[in-house]
Motif scaffolding. Sequence first.
Motif, PDB file in Angstrom:
ATOM      1  N   ASN A 150       0.735  -1.140  -0.165  1.00  0.00           N
ATOM      2  CA  ASN A 150      -0.024   0.039   0.086  1.00  0.00           C
ATOM      3  C   ASN A 150       0.758   1.190   0.097  1.00  0.00           C
ATOM      4  OD1 ASN A 150      -2.572  -1.377  -0.351  1.00  0.00           O
ATOM      5  ND2 ASN A 150      -2.514  -1.428   2.269  1.00  0.00           N
ATOM      6  N   LEU A 151       2.030   1.152   0.716  1.00  0.00           N
ATOM      7  CA  LEU A 151       3.001   2.372   0.606  1.00  0.00           C
ATOM      8  C   LEU A 151       3.567   2.489  -0.784  1.00  0.00           C
ATOM      9  CD1 LEU A 151       4.690   4.460   2.275  1.00  0.00           C
ATOM     10  CD2 LEU A 151       6.302   2.682   2.726  1.00  0.00           C
ATOM     11  N   TRP A 152       3.792   1.408  -1.350  1.00  0.00           N
ATOM     12  CA  TRP A 152       4.399   1.686  -2.688  1.00  0.00           C
ATOM     13  C   TRP A 152       3.095   2.037  -3.550  1.00  0.00           C
ATOM     14  CZ3 TRP A 152       7.666  -3.078  -5.153  1.00  0.00           C
ATOM     15  CH2 TRP A 152       8.320  -2.644  -6.294  1.00  0.00           C
ATOM     16  N   ARG A 153       1.984   1.724  -3.368  1.00  0.00           N
ATOM     17  CA  ARG A 153       0.850   2.218  -4.277  1.00  0.00           C
ATOM     18  C   ARG A 153       0.565   3.741  -4.118  1.00  0.00           C
ATOM     19  NH1 ARG A 153      -1.926  -2.833  -2.095  1.00  0.00           N
ATOM     20  NH2 ARG A 153      -1.692  -4.440  -4.071  1.00  0.00           N
ATOM     21  N   THR A 154       0.544   4.097  -3.257  1.00  0.00           N
ATOM     22  CA  THR A 154       0.398   5.499  -2.640  1.00  0.00           C
ATOM     23  C   THR A 154       1.514   6.610  -2.953  1.00  0.00           C
ATOM     24  OG1 THR A 154       1.037   5.178  -0.497  1.00  0.00           O
ATOM     25  CG2 THR A 154      -1.198   4.991  -1.093  1.00  0.00           C
ATOM     26  N   GLY A 155       2.796   6.042  -3.131  1.00  0.00           N
ATOM     27  CA  GLY A 155       4.085   6.734  -3.418  1.00  0.00           C
ATOM     28  C   GLY A 155       5.016   6.728  -2.255  1.00  0.00           C
ATOM     29  N   MET A 157       9.286   8.068  -1.070  1.00  0.00           N
ATOM     30  CA  MET A 157      10.023   9.364  -1.299  1.00  0.00           C
ATOM     31  C   MET A 157      11.400   8.581  -2.151  1.00  0.00           C
ATOM     32  SD  MET A 157      10.555  12.407  -0.952  1.00  0.00           S
ATOM     33  CE  MET A 157       9.505  12.855   0.503  1.00  0.00           C
ATOM     34  N   LEU A 158      11.518   9.411  -3.212  1.00  0.00           N
ATOM     35  CA  LEU A 158      12.641   9.020  -4.267  1.00  0.00           C
ATOM     36  C   LEU A 158      13.384  10.151  -4.636  1.00  0.00           C
ATOM     37  CD1 LEU A 158      13.988   6.017  -5.237  1.00  0.00           C
ATOM     38  CD2 LEU A 158      12.671   6.646  -7.173  1.00  0.00           C
ATOM     39  N   ASP A 159      14.643  10.153  -4.212  1.00  0.00           N
ATOM     40  CA  ASP A 159      15.440  11.412  -4.920  1.00  0.00           C
ATOM     41  C   ASP A 159      14.721  12.777  -4.421  1.00  0.00           C
ATOM     42  OD1 ASP A 159      17.035   9.856  -6.350  1.00  0.00           O
ATOM     43  OD2 ASP A 159      16.061   9.972  -8.041  1.00  0.00           O
ATOM     44  N   GLY A 160      14.275  12.709  -3.015  1.00  0.00           N
ATOM     45  CA  GLY A 160      13.785  13.885  -2.543  1.00  0.00           C
ATOM     46  C   GLY A 160      12.085  14.258  -3.106  1.00  0.00           C
ATOM     47  N   LYS A 161      11.730  13.393  -3.609  1.00  0.00           N
ATOM     48  CA  LYS A 161      10.236  13.628  -4.319  1.00  0.00           C
ATOM     49  C   LYS A 161       9.408  12.481  -4.116  1.00  0.00           C
ATOM     50  CE  LYS A 161       7.866  15.456  -8.468  1.00  0.00           C
ATOM     51  NZ  LYS A 161       8.074  15.880  -9.741  1.00  0.00           N
ATOM     52  N   ILE A 199      12.974   1.547  -5.779  1.00  0.00           N
ATOM     53  CA  ILE A 199      11.843   1.534  -4.677  1.00  0.00           C
ATOM     54  C   ILE A 199      11.790  -0.055  -4.079  1.00  0.00           C
ATOM     55  CG2 ILE A 199       9.282   1.524  -4.443  1.00  0.00           C
ATOM     56  CD1 ILE A 199       9.265   3.577  -6.644  1.00  0.00           C
ATOM     57  N   ALA A 200      11.906  -1.052  -4.717  1.00  0.00           N
ATOM     58  CA  ALA A 200      12.013  -2.335  -4.380  1.00  0.00           C
ATOM     59  C   ALA A 200      12.953  -2.468  -3.321  1.00  0.00           C
ATOM     60  CB  ALA A 200      11.789  -3.333  -5.203  1.00  0.00           C
ATOM     61  N   GLU A 201      14.165  -2.016  -3.638  1.00  0.00           N
ATOM     62  CA  GLU A 201      15.382  -2.201  -2.844  1.00  0.00           C
ATOM     63  C   GLU A 201      14.941  -1.446  -1.576  1.00  0.00           C
ATOM     64  OE1 GLU A 201      19.089  -3.482  -1.842  1.00  0.00           O
ATOM     65  OE2 GLU A 201      18.404  -3.917  -3.844  1.00  0.00           O
ATOM     66  N   GLN A 202      14.546  -0.223  -1.701  1.00  0.00           N
ATOM     67  CA  GLN A 202      14.273   0.693  -0.586  1.00  0.00           C
ATOM     68  C   GLN A 202      13.273   0.124   0.204  1.00  0.00           C
ATOM     69  OE1 GLN A 202      13.879   4.995  -1.539  1.00  0.00           O
ATOM     70  NE2 GLN A 202      12.212   5.111  -0.261  1.00  0.00           N
ATOM     71  N   LEU A 203      12.220  -0.641  -0.204  1.00  0.00           N
ATOM     72  CA  LEU A 203      11.300  -1.231   0.750  1.00  0.00           C
ATOM     73  C   LEU A 203      11.836  -2.825   1.252  1.00  0.00           C
ATOM     74  CD1 LEU A 203       7.925  -0.127  -1.214  1.00  0.00           C
ATOM     75  CD2 LEU A 203       9.020   0.861   0.903  1.00  0.00           C
ATOM     76  N   GLY A 204      12.842  -2.889   1.129  1.00  0.00           N
ATOM     77  CA  GLY A 204      13.459  -4.315   1.417  1.00  0.00           C
ATOM     78  C   GLY A 204      13.122  -5.570   0.718  1.00  0.00           C
ATOM     79  N   HIS A 205      12.690  -5.289  -0.666  1.00  0.00           N
ATOM     80  CA  HIS A 205      12.270  -6.608  -1.316  1.00  0.00           C
ATOM     81  C   HIS A 205      12.788  -6.400  -2.659  1.00  0.00           C
ATOM     82  CE1 HIS A 205       9.351  -8.253   1.582  1.00  0.00           C
ATOM     83  NE2 HIS A 205       9.129  -7.019   1.933  1.00  0.00           N
ATOM     84  N   PRO A 206      14.180  -6.494  -2.899  1.00  0.00           N
ATOM     85  CA  PRO A 206      15.110  -6.461  -4.066  1.00  0.00           C
ATOM     86  C   PRO A 206      14.342  -7.104  -5.290  1.00  0.00           C
ATOM     87  CG  PRO A 206      16.232  -6.741  -2.252  1.00  0.00           C
ATOM     88  CD  PRO A 206      15.154  -7.170  -1.756  1.00  0.00           C
ATOM     89  N   VAL A 207      14.458  -6.465  -6.441  1.00  0.00           N
ATOM     90  CA  VAL A 207      13.959  -7.252  -7.547  1.00  0.00           C
ATOM     91  C   VAL A 207      14.969  -8.358  -8.086  1.00  0.00           C
ATOM     92  CG1 VAL A 207      13.629  -6.701 -10.082  1.00  0.00           C
ATOM     93  CG2 VAL A 207      12.738  -5.214  -8.528  1.00  0.00           C
ATOM     94  N   SER A 208      14.471  -9.352  -8.342  1.00  0.00           N
ATOM     95  CA  SER A 208      15.262 -10.372  -9.002  1.00  0.00           C
ATOM     96  C   SER A 208      14.927 -10.514 -10.554  1.00  0.00           C
ATOM     97  CB  SER A 208      14.842 -11.733  -8.216  1.00  0.00           C
ATOM     98  OG  SER A 208      13.570 -12.136  -8.513  1.00  0.00           O
TER      99      SER A 208
END
Length: 242
Positions: A150-155, A157-161, A199-208
């Motif tokens: 849900n956090l990912w869905r709503t937005g 913070m990435l590069d200050g935005k 974003i995935a890395e930042q949220l603790g679930h890196p992309v494979s």
Amino acid sequence: MLDRLQKILSRYGIASRREAEQMILAGRVQVNGIKIIELGTRADPSSDRIAVDGKILAIAAPKFIYLLLHKPLGIVCTCDDPQGRKTVIDILPPQYQHLYPVGRLDYHSSGALILTNDGEFANQMMHPRHHVPKTYSVWVRGIPSDRILNLWRTGVMLDGKITKPAIINVIENLLKVEQDCTHLQITISEGRNRQIRRIAEQLGHPVSKLHRLAIADIHLDQLRSGQYRLLTNQEVIMLKKQ
């Protein structure tokens, strides 16, 4: 408009980009009567006199081409690579080697990529104010909680935005012996550099694994890795409306 000489020769069908480079290095190309042997030389086909082997080129307006490519893994999404890696241009036939990619997919990603020689179209597609949706099939490590999704869905913070809202659907959760993973389908309407992976890395679930399924309503469908097709007029009009 100034452009590299080898790209001009390729764009107007004189030779492939590679062949044009060899012609320049061999001293066969002149601009305004001056022999050119430097690959970085730029010219304006609308005002400069460009000649090959002493023959002035009769340059007409180029025909715009719009190509959908299924980019394979391990291919660089540029026209040239300083490290000598294979590029998306290298896997196209000579008649399409004057095109350039609209946006990018990184080296370890695959999927839908548009290439064109229409600079205005490419600029519109890549401009931040034009939010063309892109849909991805993404495998991430672990099983993200509802809170994380849900956090990912709503937005986030990435590069200050804050990123724009994303559409995220869980396709499958897999419990594996070595490591759990989750298959997501993600649609985003902005194209920041490596956005989904970061974003995935930042949220603790890196992309494979990351694969682009569609750009707007243009899907790969039956295109296999490395295959391509021309966009229809209707598809080009639809993209321009985006």
